[in-house]
Design a protein around this motif. Structure first.
Motif, short mmCIF file in Angstrom:
data_model
loop_
_atom_site.label_atom_id
_atom_site.label_comp_id
_atom_site.label_asym_id
_atom_site.label_seq_id
_atom_site.Cartn_x
_atom_site.Cartn_y
_atom_site.Cartn_z
N GLN A 115 0.84 -1.20 0.00
CA GLN A 115 0.00 0.00 0.00
C GLN A 115 0.87 1.25 0.00
N PHE A 116 0.49 2.19 -0.85
CA PHE A 116 1.15 3.49 -0.98
C PHE A 116 0.37 4.49 -0.13
N THR A 117 1.06 5.39 0.55
CA THR A 117 0.36 6.40 1.35
C THR A 117 1.21 7.66 1.49
N TYR A 118 0.52 8.76 1.71
CA TYR A 118 1.21 10.02 1.99
C TYR A 118 1.31 10.27 3.48
N GLY A 119 0.61 9.51 4.27
CA GLY A 119 0.63 9.71 5.72
C GLY A 119 1.88 9.16 6.36
N PRO A 120 2.19 9.61 7.59
CA PRO A 120 3.40 9.15 8.27
C PRO A 120 3.25 7.80 8.96
N PHE A 121 2.03 7.29 9.05
CA PHE A 121 1.78 6.04 9.76
C PHE A 121 1.23 4.99 8.81
N ALA A 122 1.17 3.76 9.29
CA ALA A 122 0.63 2.66 8.49
C ALA A 122 -0.76 3.05 7.98
N PRO A 123 -1.03 2.84 6.70
CA PRO A 123 -2.28 3.28 6.09
C PRO A 123 -3.48 2.35 6.34
N VAL A 124 -3.29 1.33 7.14
CA VAL A 124 -4.38 0.45 7.52
C VAL A 124 -4.67 0.70 9.00
N ASN A 125 -5.93 0.82 9.32
CA ASN A 125 -6.36 1.10 10.68
C ASN A 125 -5.74 0.09 11.66
N PRO A 126 -5.18 0.58 12.79
CA PRO A 126 -4.53 -0.33 13.76
C PRO A 126 -5.46 -1.44 14.27
N GLU A 127 -6.74 -1.13 14.46
CA GLU A 127 -7.68 -2.16 14.91
C GLU A 127 -7.84 -3.26 13.86
N LEU A 128 -7.86 -2.87 12.61
CA LEU A 128 -7.96 -3.83 11.52
C LEU A 128 -6.70 -4.68 11.44
N ILE A 129 -5.55 -4.06 11.62
CA ILE A 129 -4.27 -4.80 11.64
C ILE A 129 -4.32 -5.86 12.73
N ARG A 130 -4.82 -5.48 13.91
CA ARG A 130 -4.90 -6.42 15.04
C ARG A 130 -5.89 -7.55 14.74
N ARG A 131 -7.09 -7.18 14.26
CA ARG A 131 -8.13 -8.17 13.99
C ARG A 131 -7.71 -9.19 12.93
N LEU A 132 -7.03 -8.72 11.90
CA LEU A 132 -6.62 -9.60 10.81
C LEU A 132 -5.27 -10.27 11.05
#
Length: 158
Positions: A115-132
């Motif tokens: 995933q490409f992003t302009y933001g400074p943090f991971a572009p996937v929601n942290p809760e989603l990262i944890r759940r998956l």
């Protein structure tokens, strides 16, 4: 993004939101063969443009939240990488979850979501990262890009 996807002639890659095709061109230049590339684009003008630019690769006009159905309709069971230029970070969590879950539903067990992003943090929601149960990693930071951008990879935890 092509390096993060570990491109090569035997790797199947699904690209979500290819737009005008700069990442598509890089994927092909890094060894993905046109028959191993499936692009999913919602905008009909971009679909037409990509079809003319890369006539040997498959371009499907479709919604990335339906990636599982699109990949199956294309005749693939799995792929090795899903590469996304979609603005996940700006999407509601429910939409982001459908896209990321869909991507992992078609990825081989050792597959990678890029995933490409302009933001400074991971572009996937942290809760989603944890759940998956995903392992995020910033693969690259592109300081010369305006604004600076990052390429992130996500893999399943063992």
């Amino acid at each position: 993004m092509a390096k993060a996807a570990q491109c090569g002639p035997t790797r199947r890659v699904v690209e979500l939101g290819p737009g005008t095709g700069p990442v598509t061109s890089a994927l092909l230049a890094h060894g993905v063969t046109p028959d191993n590339l499936l692009m999913v684009e919602l905008d009909p003008a971009f679909v037409d443009h990509l079809s003319m630019l890369h006539p040997s690769a498959a371009v499907v006009r479709g919604d990335a939240t339906r990636v599982h159905r699109i990949v199956q309709a294309h005749g693939w069971e799995t792929c090795d990488a899903v590469v996304s230029g979609l603005p996940l970070i700006a999407m509601p969590l429910s939409v982001q979850a459908r896209i990321v879950r869909g991507a992992f539903s078609v990825l081989a067990p050792d597959g990678v979501f890029v995933q490409f992003t302009y933001g400074p943090f991971a572009p996937v929601n942290p809760e989603l990262i944890r759940r998956l149960r995903l392992k995020p990693r910033r693969h690259a930071w592109i300081a010369r890009n305006l604004p600076p951008a990052s390429v992130w990879t996500f893999r399943r935890l063992p």
